[in-house]
Write a protein that holds these residues in place. Structure first.
Motif, short mmCIF file in Angstrom:
data_model
loop_
_atom_site.label_atom_id
_atom_site.label_comp_id
_atom_site.label_asym_id
_atom_site.label_seq_id
_atom_site.Cartn_x
_atom_site.Cartn_y
_atom_site.Cartn_z
N ILE A 168 -15.93 -4.67 12.07
CA ILE A 168 -16.02 -6.01 11.49
C ILE A 168 -14.73 -5.96 10.65
N PHE A 169 -14.61 -5.02 9.69
CA PHE A 169 -13.19 -5.03 8.74
C PHE A 169 -11.95 -4.79 9.66
N SER A 170 -12.08 -3.91 10.57
CA SER A 170 -10.79 -3.64 11.15
C SER A 170 -10.56 -4.55 11.94
N HIS A 171 -11.15 -5.46 12.56
CA HIS A 171 -10.88 -6.67 13.38
C HIS A 171 -10.60 -7.93 12.37
N CYS A 172 -10.96 -7.94 11.19
CA CYS A 172 -10.78 -9.16 10.41
C CYS A 172 -9.60 -8.76 9.51
N CYS A 173 -8.90 -7.58 9.43
CA CYS A 173 -7.74 -7.43 8.49
C CYS A 173 -6.56 -7.90 9.27
N LYS A 174 -6.17 -9.10 8.97
CA LYS A 174 -4.98 -9.45 9.57
C LYS A 174 -3.65 -9.82 8.85
N THR A 175 -4.02 -9.86 7.72
CA THR A 175 -2.84 -10.40 6.89
C THR A 175 -2.68 -9.49 5.48
N PRO A 176 -1.62 -9.58 4.83
CA PRO A 176 -1.51 -8.97 3.50
C PRO A 176 -2.52 -9.33 2.60
N GLU A 177 -3.16 -10.66 2.54
CA GLU A 177 -4.07 -11.14 1.84
C GLU A 177 -5.39 -10.40 1.98
N HIS A 178 -5.74 -10.52 3.46
CA HIS A 178 -6.89 -9.54 3.61
C HIS A 178 -6.98 -8.29 3.17
N GLN A 179 -5.70 -7.48 3.45
CA GLN A 179 -5.48 -6.06 2.84
C GLN A 179 -6.08 -6.15 1.58
N THR A 180 -5.41 -6.99 0.86
CA THR A 180 -5.79 -6.97 -0.84
C THR A 180 -7.16 -7.11 -1.03
N VAL A 181 -7.82 -8.21 -0.48
CA VAL A 181 -9.21 -8.64 -0.74
C VAL A 181 -10.05 -7.11 -0.31
N LEU A 182 -9.83 -6.71 0.52
CA LEU A 182 -10.68 -5.36 1.02
C LEU A 182 -10.30 -4.47 0.25
N PHE A 183 -9.11 -3.92 -0.20
CA PHE A 183 -8.74 -3.11 -1.13
C PHE A 183 -9.41 -3.32 -2.42
N ASN A 184 -9.29 -4.41 -2.94
CA ASN A 184 -9.92 -4.87 -4.27
C ASN A 184 -11.29 -4.63 -4.50
N HIS A 185 -12.02 -4.77 -3.08
CA HIS A 185 -13.42 -4.67 -3.23
C HIS A 185 -13.86 -3.02 -3.07
N GLY A 186 -13.05 -2.20 -2.97
CA GLY A 186 -13.23 -0.98 -2.83
C GLY A 186 -13.37 -0.25 -1.52
N ALA A 187 -12.63 -0.89 -0.70
CA ALA A 187 -12.74 -0.43 0.78
C ALA A 187 -12.35 1.01 0.83
N ILE A 188 -11.31 1.58 0.23
CA ILE A 188 -11.04 3.04 0.17
C ILE A 188 -11.90 3.84 -0.10
N GLN A 189 -12.56 3.64 -1.22
CA GLN A 189 -13.62 4.78 -1.84
C GLN A 189 -14.78 4.48 -0.91
N ASN A 190 -15.08 3.33 -0.42
CA ASN A 190 -16.48 3.24 0.34
C ASN A 190 -16.09 3.77 1.72
N ILE A 191 -14.98 3.74 2.45
CA ILE A 191 -14.82 3.88 3.75
C ILE A 191 -14.51 5.51 3.89
N ALA A 192 -13.77 6.08 2.86
CA ALA A 192 -13.27 7.32 3.01
C ALA A 192 -14.28 8.25 3.49
N PRO A 193 -15.60 8.34 3.00
CA PRO A 193 -16.61 9.44 3.20
C PRO A 193 -16.95 9.18 4.73
N LEU A 194 -16.94 7.89 5.26
CA LEU A 194 -17.08 7.81 6.69
C LEU A 194 -16.06 8.59 7.60
#
Length: 587
Positions: A168-194
């Motif tokens: 869902i994230f990879s399909h719904c991340c279409k703009t710099p704003e979307h990137q920022t929202v996901l980044f600010n909610h910890g996308a990197i730390q949460n997704i990296a272990p996967l």
């Protein structure tokens, strides 16, 4: 056969009647019968788009959503409703539109607050199917600010939640704003272990997430560089994913992640993970044995990686016969008999233009910064012949691309390349292109001609063999109804011819052409005046043989009066150019 035909033919009324029966059962007062009705409906719609469409038309969706959201519904019923909705979403784009219009997304997002994992997974699977459709507005994921953090918190629940949420994230991340929202909610730390999950699907979706998060995003890319996954740097995890024994999709997506991090400035272009791993992986993706989509994606990503960096262009041009591989992109599909799968052939024929576009992008970035690279494959690979044949295509887009690539190739090229272009294209085809109905083709052809006629020895050589036809073509263009841009390019070509040593004479002995130049010196458009004045300036330049005779002839034809008038022009460039030309007479 008649018998069989009768059996196979089911009238529309019957389909609708059975569909109506399924929908009616959803309204039964007995909850057990409702549950059985939903289960029967689930079995009836699997793989049956007709049945799905009928149920949607008959109003099954609002009722299923109502049952899904009722607290009085049993957990089993709510889960089965989510499963059926997921199945309806697997149908056509129209089905998805109907589901979205019935507000399925908020209902399913609400369902994610349930404590039951099986129900959550069913809701997520349906959400995933809805969100990956191109007709679903991705903004719906971001409307309620509590949704993204809640999805992050569900990531650790199961492999299924991980797969669906990252998709869902990879399909719904279409703009710099979307990137920022996901980044600010910890996308990197949460997704990296996967990325080291035992499930391939989870690893793959997590990787796709990182590619869309990092694209043209310095903040994300700079953060990714320092992330450790199980004690290993993220860039090294990506490098492992590019190994040849990994599935192609994984190799390509990992190469994209590193490419995007490099372009965002987080990894140096001379880093070994780029030079020794990413670049060769992308070159590999361009080869014949890969599927068309893989070759397109490989070529486009490679073009993007190399675009700003000469050294990478140089390395790529010597890697694995890249230029020869690109030549294949234009011959696609090569031999029909070799392709046994007709369906694949049909698909590939429809998308062959994407392959050519990708190759053009790659050619452009290969030759964008370095002369030697441009010359090298060019001559070795038969590319010139190929591009020349493209200029004969019925498709204007292909003609433009072919001539555009030739124009770029001829820019500051050495004599060998220019002669080869003229030889392959042939003067007949060159002049056919100069009368092409498509203005883009005409402009690019004039650009090619202008690039061919640069530097004196080249101008003289080409004009000595093709001068007559070139002058004819120039005459036709200047006399016809063309845009200012076209005429300006044409006058610039004349100015180049006037700069040749022997080529000058073709102009000086052509009074008709000189009168045309004079006309454009007095034109209302400054661009045309400048180009025409430039042409005369080249003809009367003092230090050159025969300048005196040329000056005298042009004076007799009234050019000095015109120049004198132009020294008073309001445009400073034009008046300067005219003054410079006048000085040649005074010297």
């Amino acid at each position: 056969w008649t018998c069989l035909h009768v059996l196979l033919f089911v009238p529309m009324q019957e389909v609708t009647a059975t569909s109506r029966h399924y929908v009616d059962r959803l309204f039964d007062p007995d909850p057990q019968k409702v549950l059985q009705g939903v289960i029967d409906m689930k079995n009836a719609v699997i793989g049956n788009n007709k049945q799905k469409a009928n149920l949607i038309v008959l109003g099954a969706v609002p009722r299923l959503l109502y049952l899904l959201q009722q607290s009085s519904s049993s957990l089993e019923l709510r889960t089965e409703c989510a499963v059926v909705l997921g199945s309806l979403a697997m149908g056509t784009e129209n089905n998805i539109k109907s589901l979205v219009d019935c507000h399925i997304i908020p209902a399913l997002l609400q369902g994610l607050l349930s404590p039951d994992l099986i129900f959550i997974e069913a809701c997520l699977r349906c959400l995933r199917t809805v969100f990956i459709s191109p007709v679903t507005p991705v903004q719906l994921l971001y409307t309620d600010p509590t949704v993204i953090p809640h999805l992050m918190s569900l990531l650790s629940s199961s492999q299924r939640t991980q797969e669906y949420i990252t998709q869902i994230f990879s399909h719904c991340c279409k703009t710099p704003e979307h990137q920022t929202v996901l980044f600010n909610h910890g996308a990197i730390q949460n997704i990296a272990p996967l990325l080291i999950s035992p499930s391939y699907k989870v690893r793959m979706q997590a990787l796709k997430c990182f590619s869309v998060l990092a694209y043209e995003n310095t903040q994300v890319s700079m953060t990714l560089v320092n992330v450790l996954v199980d004690g290993e740097l993220l860039s090294q995890v990506f490098v492992k994913m590019m190994q040849r024994d990994q599935p192609i999709e994984m190799q390509l997506t990992a190469a994209k992640c590193l490419t995007y991090m490099c372009r965002a400035g987080a990894i140096r272009t001379d880093d070994s993970c780029i030079v020794l791993k990413t670049l060769p992986c992308l070159v590999r993706m361009c080869s014949k044995e890969h599927l068309l989509e893989e070759r397109v994606e490989g070529a486009e990503t490679l073009a993007y990686l190399m675009e700003p960096d000469v050294e990478l262009q140089r390395i790529a041009s010597t890697t694995d016969h890249l230029v020869a591989m690109l030549a294949d992109y234009f011959k696609y599909p090569s031999s029909v008999s070799a392709i046994t799968d007709i369906k694949r052939l049909d698909h590939d024929l429809k998308h062959a233009h994407e392959l050519r576009q990708a190759a053009f992008k790659l050619y452009a970035s290969l030759g964008s910064n370095d002369e030697d690279i441009r010359k090298k494959p060019i001559l070795e690979s038969g590319v010139i012949e190929l591009l020349c044949s493209l200029t004969q295509s019925d498709s204007p887009a292909l003609r433009v691309n072919g001539i555009w690539a030739l124009m770029n190739m001829a820019f500051q090229a050495d004599q060998k390349v220019k002669v080869e272009i003229v030889r392959c294209l042939g003067t007949e085809q060159l002049f056919r292109l100069l009368s092409d109905p498509d203005t883009n083709v005409l402009m690019k052809t004039l650009g090619l001609l202008r690039n061919l006629l640069s530097t004196r020895p080249h101008i003289d050589q080409i004009m000595s063999s093709h001068g007559k036809q070139i002058m004819q073509a120039v005459t036709l263009i200047l006399e016809a109804e063309h845009s200012i841009e076209v005429k300006e390019q044409t006058l610039c070509i004349l100015a180049n011819i006037a700069d040749g040593n022997t080529a000058k004479e073709l102009l000086m002995t052509n009074d008709d052409m000189l009168q045309k130049v004079k006309y454009y010196m007095g034109h209302s458009n400054v661009k045309l005046q400048l180009a025409a004045t430039f042409c005369i300036s080249n003809l009367i330049w003092n230090e050159e043989d025969g300048s005196q005779e040329r000056q005298d002839k042009l004076r007799e034809m009234g050019f000095v009066d015109v120049l004198h008038k132009l020294t008073q022009a309001s445009d400073p460039n034009l008046s300067d150019r005219a003054k410079t030309a006048m000085q040649q007479y005074l010297a």
